[in-house]
Design a protein around this motif. Structure first.
Motif, PDB file in Angstrom:
ATOM      1  N   ARG A   1       0.828  -1.202   0.000  1.00 21.80           N
ATOM      2  CA  ARG A   1       0.000   0.000   0.000  1.00 21.80           C
ATOM      3  C   ARG A   1       0.865   1.256   0.000  1.00 21.80           C
ATOM      4  N   SER A   2       1.980   1.206   0.717  1.00 19.13           N
ATOM      5  CA  SER A   2       2.902   2.339   0.732  1.00 19.13           C
ATOM      6  C   SER A   2       3.491   2.566  -0.663  1.00 19.13           C
ATOM      7  N   LEU A   3       3.837   1.481  -1.359  1.00 12.50           N
ATOM      8  CA  LEU A   3       4.376   1.618  -2.708  1.00 12.50           C
ATOM      9  C   LEU A   3       3.296   2.073  -3.680  1.00 12.50           C
ATOM     10  N   ALA A   4       2.074   1.573  -3.514  1.00  9.60           N
ATOM     11  CA  ALA A   4       0.987   1.977  -4.410  1.00  9.60           C
ATOM     12  C   ALA A   4       0.721   3.472  -4.302  1.00  9.60           C
ATOM     13  N   ALA A   5       0.758   3.992  -3.069  1.00 12.49           N
ATOM     14  CA  ALA A   5       0.525   5.431  -2.892  1.00 12.49           C
ATOM     15  C   ALA A   5       1.597   6.235  -3.613  1.00 12.49           C
ATOM     16  N   ALA A   6       2.841   5.746  -3.556  1.00  9.80           N
ATOM     17  CA  ALA A   6       3.927   6.460  -4.237  1.00  9.80           C
ATOM     18  C   ALA A   6       3.769   6.376  -5.751  1.00  9.80           C
ATOM     19  N   VAL A   7       3.378   5.229  -6.247  1.00 11.83           N
ATOM     20  CA  VAL A   7       3.206   5.071  -7.700  1.00 11.83           C
ATOM     21  C   VAL A   7       2.035   5.915  -8.187  1.00 11.83           C
ATOM     22  N   ASP A   8       0.986   6.010  -7.391  1.00  9.57           N
ATOM     23  CA  ASP A   8      -0.177   6.823  -7.777  1.00  9.57           C
ATOM     24  C   ASP A   8       0.203   8.284  -8.000  1.00  9.57           C
ATOM     25  N   ARG A   9       1.248   8.742  -7.297  1.00 15.04           N
ATOM     26  CA  ARG A   9       1.637  10.150  -7.415  1.00 15.04           C
ATOM     27  C   ARG A   9       2.520  10.416  -8.633  1.00 15.04           C
ATOM     28  N   LEU A  10       2.901   9.359  -9.359  1.00 17.20           N
ATOM     29  CA  LEU A  10       3.734   9.533 -10.545  1.00 17.20           C
ATOM     30  C   LEU A  10       2.914  10.045 -11.710  1.00 17.20           C
ATOM     31  N   GLY A  11       3.587  10.737 -12.623  1.00 19.13           N
ATOM     32  CA  GLY A  11       2.956  11.082 -13.881  1.00 19.13           C
ATOM     33  C   GLY A  11       2.781   9.838 -14.733  1.00 19.13           C
ATOM     34  N   GLN A  12       1.984   9.952 -15.769  1.00 21.56           N
ATOM     35  CA  GLN A  12       1.680   8.788 -16.599  1.00 21.56           C
ATOM     36  C   GLN A  12       2.934   8.192 -17.222  1.00 21.56           C
TER      37      GLN A  12
ATOM     38  N   LEU B   1       6.824   0.483 -14.601  1.00 18.76           N
ATOM     39  CA  LEU B   1       6.259  -0.841 -14.842  1.00 18.76           C
ATOM     40  C   LEU B   1       7.046  -1.619 -15.901  1.00 18.76           C
ATOM     41  N   LEU B   2       7.885  -0.898 -16.670  1.00 19.00           N
ATOM     42  CA  LEU B   2       8.738  -1.578 -17.656  1.00 19.00           C
ATOM     43  C   LEU B   2      10.040  -2.090 -17.041  1.00 19.00           C
ATOM     44  N   LEU B   3      10.495  -1.452 -15.968  1.00 24.74           N
ATOM     45  CA  LEU B   3      11.836  -1.746 -15.449  1.00 24.74           C
ATOM     46  C   LEU B   3      12.043  -3.200 -15.020  1.00 24.74           C
ATOM     47  N   PRO B   4      11.023  -3.923 -14.511  1.00 28.69           N
ATOM     48  CA  PRO B   4      11.277  -5.339 -14.178  1.00 28.69           C
ATOM     49  C   PRO B   4      11.703  -6.189 -15.359  1.00 28.69           C
ATOM     50  N   ARG B   5      11.517  -5.710 -16.581  1.00 27.17           N
ATOM     51  CA  ARG B   5      11.983  -6.469 -17.753  1.00 27.17           C
ATOM     52  C   ARG B   5      13.506  -6.500 -17.849  1.00 27.17           C
ATOM     53  N   ILE B   6      14.162  -5.566 -17.181  1.00 29.94           N
ATOM     54  CA  ILE B   6      15.634  -5.573 -17.154  1.00 29.94           C
ATOM     55  C   ILE B   6      16.057  -6.712 -16.247  1.00 29.94           C
TER      56      ILE B   6
ATOM     57  N   SER C   1      14.396  -4.481  -4.734  1.00 31.58           N
ATOM     58  CA  SER C   1      13.737  -5.737  -5.111  1.00 31.58           C
ATOM     59  C   SER C   1      12.248  -5.725  -4.812  1.00 31.58           C
ATOM     60  N   LEU C   2      11.821  -5.044  -3.739  1.00 30.31           N
ATOM     61  CA  LEU C   2      10.395  -4.993  -3.446  1.00 30.31           C
ATOM     62  C   LEU C   2       9.663  -4.071  -4.423  1.00 30.31           C
ATOM     63  N   VAL C   3      10.309  -2.989  -4.840  1.00 31.39           N
ATOM     64  CA  VAL C   3       9.715  -2.137  -5.864  1.00 31.39           C
ATOM     65  C   VAL C   3       9.630  -2.912  -7.169  1.00 31.39           C
ATOM     66  N   ARG C   4      10.659  -3.714  -7.465  1.00 34.01           N
ATOM     67  CA  ARG C   4      10.643  -4.535  -8.681  1.00 34.01           C
ATOM     68  C   ARG C   4       9.468  -5.515  -8.649  1.00 34.01           C
ATOM     69  N   LEU C   5       9.265  -6.160  -7.508  1.00 33.44           N
ATOM     70  CA  LEU C   5       8.148  -7.095  -7.387  1.00 33.44           C
ATOM     71  C   LEU C   5       6.819  -6.383  -7.585  1.00 33.44           C
ATOM     72  N   PHE C   6       6.693  -5.219  -6.957  1.00 30.47           N
ATOM     73  CA  PHE C   6       5.435  -4.482  -7.066  1.00 30.47           C
ATOM     74  C   PHE C   6       5.181  -4.051  -8.508  1.00 30.47           C
ATOM     75  N   ALA C   7       6.207  -3.503  -9.157  1.00 26.00           N
ATOM     76  CA  ALA C   7       6.039  -3.029 -10.528  1.00 26.00           C
ATOM     77  C   ALA C   7       5.803  -4.188 -11.486  1.00 26.00           C
ATOM     78  N   GLY C   8       6.401  -5.340 -11.194  1.00 31.87           N
ATOM     79  CA  GLY C   8       6.261  -6.486 -12.090  1.00 31.87           C
ATOM     80  C   GLY C   8       4.970  -7.240 -11.904  1.00 31.87           C
ATOM     81  N   THR C   9       4.338  -7.087 -10.755  1.00 28.74           N
ATOM     82  CA  THR C   9       3.080  -7.786 -10.496  1.00 28.74           C
ATOM     83  C   THR C   9       1.949  -6.807 -10.729  1.00 28.74           C
ATOM     84  N   SER C  10       1.688  -6.486 -11.988  1.00 29.76           N
ATOM     85  CA  SER C  10       0.737  -5.426 -12.306  1.00 29.76           C
ATOM     86  C   SER C  10      -0.661  -5.743 -11.806  1.00 29.76           C
ATOM     87  N   GLY C  11      -1.038  -7.035 -11.834  1.00 31.73           N
ATOM     88  CA  GLY C  11      -2.363  -7.390 -11.323  1.00 31.73           C
ATOM     89  C   GLY C  11      -2.481  -7.072  -9.855  1.00 31.73           C
TER      90      GLY C  11
END
Length: 597
Positions: A505-516, A523-528, A577-587
Motif C-alpha cells: 500500500r505504501s508503494l501503491a501510494a507512491a506510484v499513484d503520485r507519478l505522472g503517466q 512498470l517496464l523496469l522489471p523487464r531488465i 527488489s520490493l519495488v521490482r516485485l510491485f512493478a512487475g506484479t501489475s495485477g
C-alpha cells in the motif's frame, strides 16, 4: 503588500516603498483602507478630498486618483468599481491599523483571562505599530473624520498596557511616560489614576495626591464636572493605604506550556548511526553558527524509515530546544497535501496564539507564525512534505528554530536546506533491527532463518517492522516456515502487511503520485534482468532511446523509487527488489489501487 496609516500613509511591496505622489492620492488610499472592503461612494470621496467645495471636474479627478493607485499598486491589489463608488480588496495585504486592532483585542482578552505578561507583550506590539500621528499626510477633511477614532483606540490600548505594566510591578518604569501622557490628555481620568498608583507605589504619596487635585481642578475648569468614580476611589485608596493601590507582589508569569508534540520514539530503533550523528551534530543551535538556518530534509523511498529517523534525531536533541517541539503531518489520508492554513492554525494554537479555525489569510498566519517562533529555540518536525509550495509558509524566518522535514520527493531549492537521502539498510542492519524486535531466544534458535527473513525485507525498515509484528503475534511459529513464505516472490508482498502497516500500500501510494510517463517506465523496469543497470544496458533491454530513457530514470530517482550511484566508468541505477516485485506484479498493483480507492 503592506499598507500603513498609523503615521504617514504609505504602501510597501516586499519591504520597498511604493511611490504615492500627492496628498489626494494618499487620501483616497486611506479612505479605501479605512472602509475595510466596503464601498466608498464618489460623494464620500469628494467630501474627504475637497470638503464642501469640490471642483467641477470632481468625477474625472477621482477617476484619475484611482487610476494612479491601480498603476502604482499593481495587480496584487484590486480596486474595484462598485456603484456608487470604489472598494479595495485587502485580503492578501497587511494593513497596520487592522493588525493594531487585532493585537489590542488579543491583549485585552489575555488581560481579562489573567495572563498579564502575555497581555502586556501583545499590547506593546500593538502600540509599536504607530509611527507617529496617524493619517499625517492626508487632507484635513479625512483627518477630521477618522483621526479621533484612531487616537481614541490608541489611548485605550495605552491605558490597558500601562495597567498591565503596573500589575507586573513596573511602576518606576512607567512614571515618566505617564507624566507625559497626563499632560497630553489632562481630562482622561484613567491615565491620571494610573499615574497616582505608580507614584504611590514608589513611595510618593504626596505627589499622587497632588496629581489628583490637579486633575480635579482641570475637570472643573474645562468641563465643569467632578472626578468620576475610578479617580475618586484611587484618591481614597492613596489616603488610606488601601490594597487597591499597593504594589503587587511579583507574580509568576502565566505562560503557555512549551508544546511537546513529537510522536512516540521507536524504542528498538536500529542503525542509521552516521545519519543520526550528522543530525545530532548540526541540528542544535550553536554560538558559532547562530546566524545559520537549521533546516534538514530527510528523503528516501517509501518505507525507508524517514519519519523514524527524524523522530529519533529530534528526541536526541530535545534538551537543545527548551522552548518546545512542534509536529505536523503534511499529507492527508488520500495522499493530497494538507492546506498550509490549517497547519499554521494548529501550530499557532500549540504556541499559545488563539487563532480561529476559520482564519483564511495565509500571509497573516505566516507573519504570526514567524513572530511566535522568532528568537525561540524550538524544534519543528514537518512530516511527509509534498512540495516546496506547501513547505514555504511553514518555515520560520529566524535562525533559532531547528526544522526537520521528511519527504519522499527531493524538493527544489529552499534556502539553507540540507538534504539527507536514506539508502536501504544493509543486510546486517536489517538483521540487527529484526533481532531487537523479536524474542532473542527465537533468533538464537534459528539464526539463518532470521537472516533470510531480514534479507527478503530488502533493507526497508517498514518491512522489518511488519515481519516483527507478525512474528510477535505467532510466538510458537517457526522462523524457517515464515522465511520460506517470503522466499516465494509471488507472495512476498502479500506477507508484508500487518495491523495497518503495508509495504504494497505504501508503494501503491507512491506510484499513484507519478505522472503517466513515469508510471509506464516504472512498470517496464522489471523487464531488465538485473537489479543494477546503466542507461545503456536499460536502453538495450527495453528497446528505448537512451536520452529520453535517462530523463525518465532521473525523474524516478527524484521520486525515490529508484536510486542512483555514480560508479567509476558510468553511472548506474538500482531498483529495490520490493519495488521490482510491485512493478512487475501489475495485477497485484491494480488490486491494491482498487482497495485504496
Amino acid at each position: 503588500m503592506d499598507f500603513r496609516i498609523l503615521g504617514p500613509v504609505e504602501a510597501r511591496r516586499d519591504g520597498e516603498p511604493v511611490v504615492l505622489s500627492g496628498t489626494k492620492v494618499k487620501t483616497v488610499l486611506a479612505a479605501l483602507l479605512l472602509a475595510r472592503g466596503r464601498v466608498v461612494s464618489d460623494a464620500q470621496l469628494s467630501q474627504l478630498l475637497w470638503g464642501w467645495s469640490p471642483p467641477a471636474t470632481v468625477s474625472a479627478q477621482i477617476y484619475t486618483y484611482i487610476s494612479r493607485l491601480r498603476m502604482r499598486l499593481g495587480e496584487s491589489v484590486r480596486i474595484e468599481r462598485r456603484l456608487p463608488g470604489y472598494a479595495l480588496d485587502t485580503s492578501n495585504a497587511r494593513v497596520d491599523f487592522l493588525e493594531f486592532e487585532r493585537l489590542s483585542r488579543l491583549g485585552t482578552e489575555a488581560q481579562e483571562a489573567g495572563d498579564v505578561e502575555r497581555a502586556c507583550a501583545l499590547l506593546h506590539d500593538a502600540l509599536d505599530l504607530w509611527r507617529g500621528p496617524a493619517l499625517s499626510n492626508v487632507t484635513e477633511f479625512l483627518a477630521d473624520a477618522e483621526l479621533p477614532r484612531l487616537e481614541e483606540a490608541r489611548a485605550v490600548t495605552l491605558e490597558n498596557r500601562i495597567e498591565a505594566d503596573l500589575e507586573l510591578g513596573r511602576h518606576r518604569e512607567v512614571i515618566p511616560e505617564l507624566t507625559a501622557l497626563v499632560a497630553e490628555f489632562p481630562v482622561r481620568e484613567r491615565m491620571r489614576a494610573h499615574l497616582m498608583k505608580a507614584l504611590y507605589q514608589c513611595g510618593r504619596q504626596a505627589d499622587a495626591l497632588t496629581a489628583y487635585h490637579e486633575g480635579r481642578r482641570v475637570l472643573a475648569d474645562e468641563l465643569g464636572v467632578d472626578p468620576g468614580a475610578e479617580l475618586t476611589s484611587v484618591y481614597q485608596a492613596v489616603l488610606t493605604g488601601d490594597p487597591l493601590v499597593a504594589a503587587p507582589a511579583r507574580r509568576a508569569a502565566v505562560r503557555t506550556a512549551p508544546p511537546a508534540m513529537l510522536p512516540a520514539d521507536i524504542p528498538d530503533f536500529t542503525g542509521r548511526r552516521a545519519e543520526l550523528a550528522e543530525l545530532r551534530r548540526l541540528l542544535p543551535p550553536a554560538e558559532d553558527r547562530s546566524w545559520h538556518t537549521r533546516r534538514f530534509l530527510v528523503a528516501g523511498m517509501p518505507g525507508i524509515g524517514k519519519t523514524a529517523l527524524a523522530v529519533r534525531a529530534a528526541n536526541e536533541c530535545i534538551d537543545d530546544f527548551p522552548d518546545g517541539q512542534l509536529y505536523v503531518h503534511l499529507r492527508r489520508p488520500d495522499g493530497l497535501p494538507v492546506d498550509p492554513r490549517d497547519l499554521l492554525v494548529g501550530m499557532l494554537r500549540s504556541l499559545g496564539e488563539p487563532v480561529g479555525a476559520g482564519e483564511s489569510n495565509l500571509d497573516e498566519l505566516v507573519r504570526l507564525y514567524r513572530t511566535r517562533t522568532a528568537g525561540r529555540r524550538i524544534l519543528i518536525l514537518l512530516d511527509d512534505a509534498v512540495s516546496e509550495l506547501q513547505l514555504s509558509p511553514l518555515l520560520p524566518g529566524a535562525p533559532e528554530p531547528g526544522v526537520l522535514i521528511t519527504s519522499q520527493t527531493l524538493l527544489g531549492p529552499i534556502g539553507g536546506l540540507h538534504t539527507l537521502v536514506l539508502s536501504p539498510l544493509s543486510a546486517e542492519e536489517s538483521f540487527q533491527m529484526l533481532s531487537a524486535a523479536v524474542d532473542p531466544a527465537r533468533i538464537a534458535a534459528e539464526p539463518q532463518a532470521a537472516r533470510d527473513i531480514a534479507l527478503y525485507c530488502a533493507g526497508l525498515p517498514l518491512a522489518v517492522r511488519i515481519v516483527a509484528t507478525r512474528l510477535a503475534a505467532r510466538p510458537s511459529s517457526s522462523l524457517r516456515r515464515f522465511a520460506d513464505r517470503l522466499a516465494d516472490p509471488h507472495g512476498r508482498l502479500r506477507e508484508l502487511q500487518a495491523r495497518g502497516l503495508s509495504v504494497p500500500r505504501s508503494l501503491a501510494a507512491a506510484v499513484d503520485r507519478l505522472g503517466q510517463d513515469q508510471r509506464r517506465l516504472l512498470l517496464l523496469l522489471p523487464r531488465i534482468d538485473r537489479e543494477v543497470f546503466s542507461v545503456r544496458s536499460a536502453a538495450r533491454s527495453l528497446g528505448l532511446a537512451a536520452g529520453p530513457l535517462e530523463a525518465g530514470l532521473e525523474a524516478l530517482v527524484d521520486q525515490a523509487l529508484l536510486s542512483f550511484s555514480d560508479e567509476p566508468g558510468e553511472p548506474v541505477y538500482r531498483l529495490n527488489s520490493l519495488v521490482r516485485l510491485f512493478a512487475g506484479t501489475s495485477g497485484y498493483a491494480r488490486e491494491v489501487q482498487r482497495s485504496a480507492a
